[in-house]
Scaffold this motif. Sequence first.
Motif, PDB file in Angstrom:
ATOM      1  N   SER A   6      -8.678  12.455   1.919  1.00 62.57           N
ATOM      2  CA  SER A   6      -9.159  11.239   1.277  1.00 62.57           C
ATOM      3  C   SER A   6      -8.395  10.018   1.787  1.00 62.57           C
ATOM      4  O   SER A   6      -7.300  10.122   2.342  1.00 62.57           O
ATOM      5  CB  SER A   6      -9.007  11.358  -0.243  1.00 62.57           C
ATOM      6  N   LEU A   7      -8.994   8.876   1.560  1.00 66.04           N
ATOM      7  CA  LEU A   7      -8.405   7.600   1.982  1.00 66.04           C
ATOM      8  C   LEU A   7      -7.964   6.855   0.732  1.00 66.04           C
ATOM      9  O   LEU A   7      -8.794   6.386  -0.053  1.00 66.04           O
ATOM     10  CB  LEU A   7      -9.431   6.787   2.771  1.00 66.04           C
ATOM     11  N   SER A   8      -6.667   6.735   0.536  1.00 68.53           N
ATOM     12  CA  SER A   8      -6.154   6.037  -0.640  1.00 68.53           C
ATOM     13  C   SER A   8      -6.159   4.531  -0.402  1.00 68.53           C
ATOM     14  O   SER A   8      -6.187   4.059   0.742  1.00 68.53           O
ATOM     15  CB  SER A   8      -4.733   6.501  -0.957  1.00 68.53           C
ATOM     16  N   ALA A   9      -6.086   3.780  -1.493  1.00 68.01           N
ATOM     17  CA  ALA A   9      -6.046   2.325  -1.381  1.00 68.01           C
ATOM     18  C   ALA A   9      -4.785   1.886  -0.647  1.00 68.01           C
ATOM     19  O   ALA A   9      -4.819   0.961   0.180  1.00 68.01           O
ATOM     20  CB  ALA A   9      -6.103   1.702  -2.772  1.00 68.01           C
ATOM     21  N   ALA A  10      -3.673   2.556  -0.923  1.00 67.71           N
ATOM     22  CA  ALA A  10      -2.417   2.185  -0.266  1.00 67.71           C
ATOM     23  C   ALA A  10      -2.480   2.458   1.234  1.00 67.71           C
ATOM     24  O   ALA A  10      -2.001   1.654   2.045  1.00 67.71           O
ATOM     25  CB  ALA A  10      -1.258   2.956  -0.896  1.00 67.71           C
ATOM     26  N   ALA A  11      -3.075   3.596   1.601  1.00 71.12           N
ATOM     27  CA  ALA A  11      -3.188   3.929   3.022  1.00 71.12           C
ATOM     28  C   ALA A  11      -4.059   2.915   3.750  1.00 71.12           C
ATOM     29  O   ALA A  11      -3.763   2.518   4.883  1.00 71.12           O
ATOM     30  CB  ALA A  11      -3.750   5.334   3.183  1.00 71.12           C
ATOM     31  N   LEU A  12      -5.127   2.484   3.108  1.00 66.43           N
ATOM     32  CA  LEU A  12      -6.000   1.495   3.740  1.00 66.43           C
ATOM     33  C   LEU A  12      -5.295   0.146   3.860  1.00 66.43           C
ATOM     34  O   LEU A  12      -5.384  -0.523   4.900  1.00 66.43           O
ATOM     35  CB  LEU A  12      -7.296   1.360   2.944  1.00 66.43           C
ATOM     36  N   ASP A  13      -4.584  -0.255   2.816  1.00 67.96           N
ATOM     37  CA  ASP A  13      -3.855  -1.523   2.874  1.00 67.96           C
ATOM     38  C   ASP A  13      -2.823  -1.522   4.002  1.00 67.96           C
ATOM     39  O   ASP A  13      -2.573  -2.556   4.637  1.00 67.96           O
ATOM     40  CB  ASP A  13      -3.162  -1.796   1.539  1.00 67.96           C
ATOM     41  N   ALA A  14      -2.248  -0.352   4.262  1.00 72.53           N
ATOM     42  CA  ALA A  14      -1.235  -0.256   5.320  1.00 72.53           C
ATOM     43  C   ALA A  14      -1.821  -0.448   6.710  1.00 72.53           C
ATOM     44  O   ALA A  14      -1.087  -0.675   7.671  1.00 72.53           O
ATOM     45  CB  ALA A  14      -0.531   1.097   5.230  1.00 72.53           C
ATOM     46  N   GLU A  15      -3.128  -0.362   6.827  1.00 74.71           N
ATOM     47  CA  GLU A  15      -3.793  -0.525   8.111  1.00 74.71           C
ATOM     48  C   GLU A  15      -4.183  -1.972   8.399  1.00 74.71           C
ATOM     49  O   GLU A  15      -4.780  -2.266   9.438  1.00 74.71           O
ATOM     50  CB  GLU A  15      -5.060   0.335   8.160  1.00 74.71           C
ATOM     51  N   ALA A  16      -3.868  -2.879   7.495  1.00 77.46           N
ATOM     52  CA  ALA A  16      -4.357  -4.259   7.598  1.00 77.46           C
ATOM     53  C   ALA A  16      -4.019  -4.896   8.943  1.00 77.46           C
ATOM     54  O   ALA A  16      -4.839  -5.625   9.528  1.00 77.46           O
ATOM     55  CB  ALA A  16      -3.798  -5.098   6.456  1.00 77.46           C
ATOM     56  N   SER A  17      -2.818  -4.629   9.468  1.00 69.92           N
ATOM     57  CA  SER A  17      -2.420  -5.275  10.721  1.00 69.92           C
ATOM     58  C   SER A  17      -3.298  -4.843  11.889  1.00 69.92           C
ATOM     59  O   SER A  17      -3.511  -5.614  12.832  1.00 69.92           O
ATOM     60  CB  SER A  17      -0.955  -4.963  11.034  1.00 69.92           C
ATOM     61  N   VAL A  18      -3.803  -3.613  11.854  1.00 71.17           N
ATOM     62  CA  VAL A  18      -4.672  -3.130  12.929  1.00 71.17           C
ATOM     63  C   VAL A  18      -5.962  -3.939  12.969  1.00 71.17           C
ATOM     64  O   VAL A  18      -6.552  -4.144  14.042  1.00 71.17           O
ATOM     65  CB  VAL A  18      -4.987  -1.636  12.751  1.00 71.17           C
ATOM     66  N   PHE A  19      -6.404  -4.409  11.807  1.00 71.81           N
ATOM     67  CA  PHE A  19      -7.680  -5.120  11.707  1.00 71.81           C
ATOM     68  C   PHE A  19      -7.510  -6.639  11.742  1.00 71.81           C
ATOM     69  O   PHE A  19      -8.434  -7.370  11.353  1.00 71.81           O
ATOM     70  CB  PHE A  19      -8.406  -4.707  10.429  1.00 71.81           C
ATOM     71  N   ALA A  20      -6.360  -7.105  12.195  1.00 70.53           N
ATOM     72  CA  ALA A  20      -6.165  -8.554  12.340  1.00 70.53           C
ATOM     73  C   ALA A  20      -7.225  -9.104  13.289  1.00 70.53           C
ATOM     74  O   ALA A  20      -7.413  -8.598  14.391  1.00 70.53           O
ATOM     75  CB  ALA A  20      -4.769  -8.834  12.885  1.00 70.53           C
ATOM     76  N   GLY A  21      -7.918 -10.119  12.838  1.00 70.28           N
ATOM     77  CA  GLY A  21      -9.019 -10.676  13.619  1.00 70.28           C
ATOM     78  C   GLY A  21     -10.351 -10.003  13.358  1.00 70.28           C
ATOM     79  O   GLY A  21     -11.388 -10.458  13.854  1.00 70.28           O
ATOM     80  N   ARG A  22     -10.323  -8.929  12.596  1.00 68.89           N
ATOM     81  CA  ARG A  22     -11.564  -8.219  12.227  1.00 68.89           C
ATOM     82  C   ARG A  22     -11.637  -8.091  10.707  1.00 68.89           C
ATOM     83  O   ARG A  22     -11.850  -7.016  10.159  1.00 68.89           O
ATOM     84  CB  ARG A  22     -11.614  -6.841  12.885  1.00 68.89           C
ATOM     85  N   GLU A  23     -11.450  -9.211  10.051  1.00 70.13           N
ATOM     86  CA  GLU A  23     -11.399  -9.218   8.587  1.00 70.13           C
ATOM     87  C   GLU A  23     -12.723  -8.784   7.962  1.00 70.13           C
ATOM     88  O   GLU A  23     -12.744  -8.188   6.884  1.00 70.13           O
ATOM     89  CB  GLU A  23     -11.014 -10.615   8.080  1.00 70.13           C
ATOM     90  N   GLU A  24     -13.842  -9.090   8.625  1.00 71.16           N
ATOM     91  CA  GLU A  24     -15.139  -8.686   8.082  1.00 71.16           C
ATOM     92  C   GLU A  24     -15.241  -7.165   8.017  1.00 71.16           C
ATOM     93  O   GLU A  24     -15.691  -6.605   7.015  1.00 71.16           O
ATOM     94  CB  GLU A  24     -16.272  -9.248   8.941  1.00 71.16           C
ATOM     95  N   LEU A  25     -14.795  -6.487   9.061  1.00 64.94           N
ATOM     96  CA  LEU A  25     -14.814  -5.024   9.083  1.00 64.94           C
ATOM     97  C   LEU A  25     -13.834  -4.460   8.066  1.00 64.94           C
ATOM     98  O   LEU A  25     -14.161  -3.507   7.343  1.00 64.94           O
ATOM     99  CB  LEU A  25     -14.474  -4.525  10.490  1.00 64.94           C
ATOM    100  N   PHE A  26     -12.645  -5.037   7.990  1.00 60.91           N
ATOM    101  CA  PHE A  26     -11.647  -4.532   7.051  1.00 60.91           C
ATOM    102  C   PHE A  26     -12.126  -4.731   5.610  1.00 60.91           C
ATOM    103  O   PHE A  26     -11.946  -3.843   4.757  1.00 60.91           O
ATOM    104  CB  PHE A  26     -10.312  -5.242   7.270  1.00 60.91           C
ATOM    105  N   GLY A  27     -12.746  -5.870   5.336  1.00 61.64           N
ATOM    106  CA  GLY A  27     -13.284  -6.102   4.001  1.00 61.64           C
ATOM    107  C   GLY A  27     -14.358  -5.091   3.648  1.00 61.64           C
ATOM    108  O   GLY A  27     -14.447  -4.624   2.500  1.00 61.64           O
ATOM    109  N   PHE A  28     -15.185  -4.723   4.640  1.00 66.06           N
ATOM    110  CA  PHE A  28     -16.195  -3.699   4.390  1.00 66.06           C
ATOM    111  C   PHE A  28     -15.541  -2.366   4.055  1.00 66.06           C
ATOM    112  O   PHE A  28     -15.976  -1.659   3.128  1.00 66.06           O
ATOM    113  CB  PHE A  28     -17.104  -3.529   5.608  1.00 66.06           C
TER     114      PHE A  28
END
Length: 705
Positions: free
Chosen positions: A365-387
């Motif tokens: 499973s994908l936890s909220a904390a694990a997803l939040d930790a990936e935020a830097s990978v999606f820098a510049g792709r905020e639309e995808l990260f928000g999805f």
Amino acid sequence: MRPLLSAAFCLVFLIVAGAARACGGGDPSPERWALDQKGYAGLGAMPFLNPANDSRLNLLFLMIDGDPKLRPEDEAVSKGVDKIDFYSSVLFSRPDFTDACRTAAAARRGKDGAQSAFADGEGSRCVSMESGRIAFAAAVEAEPALSAEERRALTAARAEIAPSCRGEKPDAAALPAALAQIAPSAATAQEFASYLAGADAFYEGDFDSALARFGKLDSARNAWLREAARYMTARALLNKAQIGAFADFDGTAAPNVTDRATLTAAQTAFQTYLKSYPAGRYAASAQGLLRRVYWLAADEERLAAEYGRQIAQESGARTGLDGVDLVQEIDAKYLTAAKDHESRDPILLATQDLMKLRADGAEKSLSAAALDAEASVFAGREELFGFLKAARAYYADRDFSATLQALGAPNATPRSYVAFSREILRGQALMASGQFPAAIEHWTKLRGTLANPLWREAVELGLTMSYERAGMANKVFLPETRLASPRIRAILLRHTAGPILLRMAVADPQASAEERKLARFLLLYKEATRGQYANFLRDFSPEGLAEDDAAAPDVSDLPKSAIFLSSPANESYKCPAPKAVVAELAADPRSSHGLLCLGDFVRRSGFARFDAWRPAADELGGAKAIFPGEPFSRGDVYQRLIADPATKDADRAYALYRTINCYAPAGSNDCGGKDVDKAQRKAWFQTLKSRYGATQWARGLQYYW
């Protein structure tokens, strides 16, 4: 990372066995007309980013957003969208979409795209036999230092090498004999001959001999020989390194390379070739084979980085490797193997995250904390990260308020897959939280902005389900709110529509001949089998039924409308045409003859099983049916007539005969209603044989089941 399905099914679609796990588990078709898919969707899918989609499809959607040239034309992906499909279980076909993408890529290249750098990096070393022959012949022809006789001898000798690749027995004397006409003093010709000896050794699996031959050509006079020898040196090292790495056949999901030194040498050789020839003749293949080295070495970090680089390139820069090929390779070599490794590439990571949100528990499973930790990978792709944050809230937490909050303001005109997927998820959250008026408004606005036929049908699915659950299914058929998808309208007619909607569809001048036939058949069938006898007689139109069959001879598996028009032939129990049967029941609803004849009509139509089945509550057609009454059960009718003292003996005998036959030949009930055990069937059989032994029904029945 995905549960295994039988190899026999997976290999129909997959290029390599390593991708077999992408097939997931369970039925290859989701058999669900719903935006919310439960678990892995197999060959069916959604035309937007969705956890249930095969990972290859989600990855392809994301790649299309970055490289619009990968997108096929709308007409190429709309197969079946404009056709009625009464029993269709798949909103969107993954193979159809990938085929359209592959065809579009081949058209842009102006050639058949079946061969690619992905194929170059897989399977037998013999894969390049033909392309190698052509390249060798061209190099020989272009070399001015060769005489005409030397060109002829070398070209003829190339046809003699590697008999094993041609399914022939090796002959050690064949190649020297073919080259005997070349003089020892002809230096350039001898270098070409040495290359042929190396190629022969390579294709026959003698890699050490091949390496010795190719190594001597590093300073050959001919430029093609120097480049080809360096490339073939790397290939020979790779093939030598993977000897014994595969238990059964090349491409297995778990290679085990023991010769690490040679694998490292192969990596160095490919890197050296690419440094010397960055745009060389074999650069695409060398790049693909270098990725294979990373895979064999289980170097997931380098493999992911290389795939990220490939994804970031535009189609034209991926020489010989179209989008579908790249997606297949990434899935086979990385997504199915990287169990604990998370990519630092946003596209690969997003694909992995969606896999983790599947409802079948196949992925961690994908936890909220694990997803939040990936935020830097999606820098510049905020639309995808928000999805992804919204999708996690929706699929993992079922928190619809948080889903809507994560999505933010609506996008009135989505053009990318990410933007469209966000708007689909918004509608899903509104529906799941019971906000049907808001969902209807959202779907209606979104529908008006879309040209893509697959996107439009997905939105119409959401709009129809919202109408259905809000008690406004008629909106789908009204002129001012009529929806375009004939497949969606057909499902709604079949499961939800009442008499008024069915009559509306029959009379609708915009309805196709297929839809009109479907609506009339359903109207008459349900009226006859649900006790609406007077309405049946009023709606019955011999002319309309005949026109339906003439204008629409085939509507999926729907019986011919002519079944309503004729008396059954060659039947031992005599019944008139259905209209007369219904008239008999209109006069006396308890008529045993009328009920038995109605049962025979239902049996001959073969439609009862489809009539009794209903979609789940969260699927299209799963809302409460408007048509009054319950599906007709022959089994219940037979049992009532057997128990009713007023039933005539001849009719009771036939009811006994038919109810026992409900279980032929496998012992399972084919007549609907409550099952009865074998002891009861035996008692009926004995009653038929003893009390009604003189009837043709008793004489014709030899067994009970």
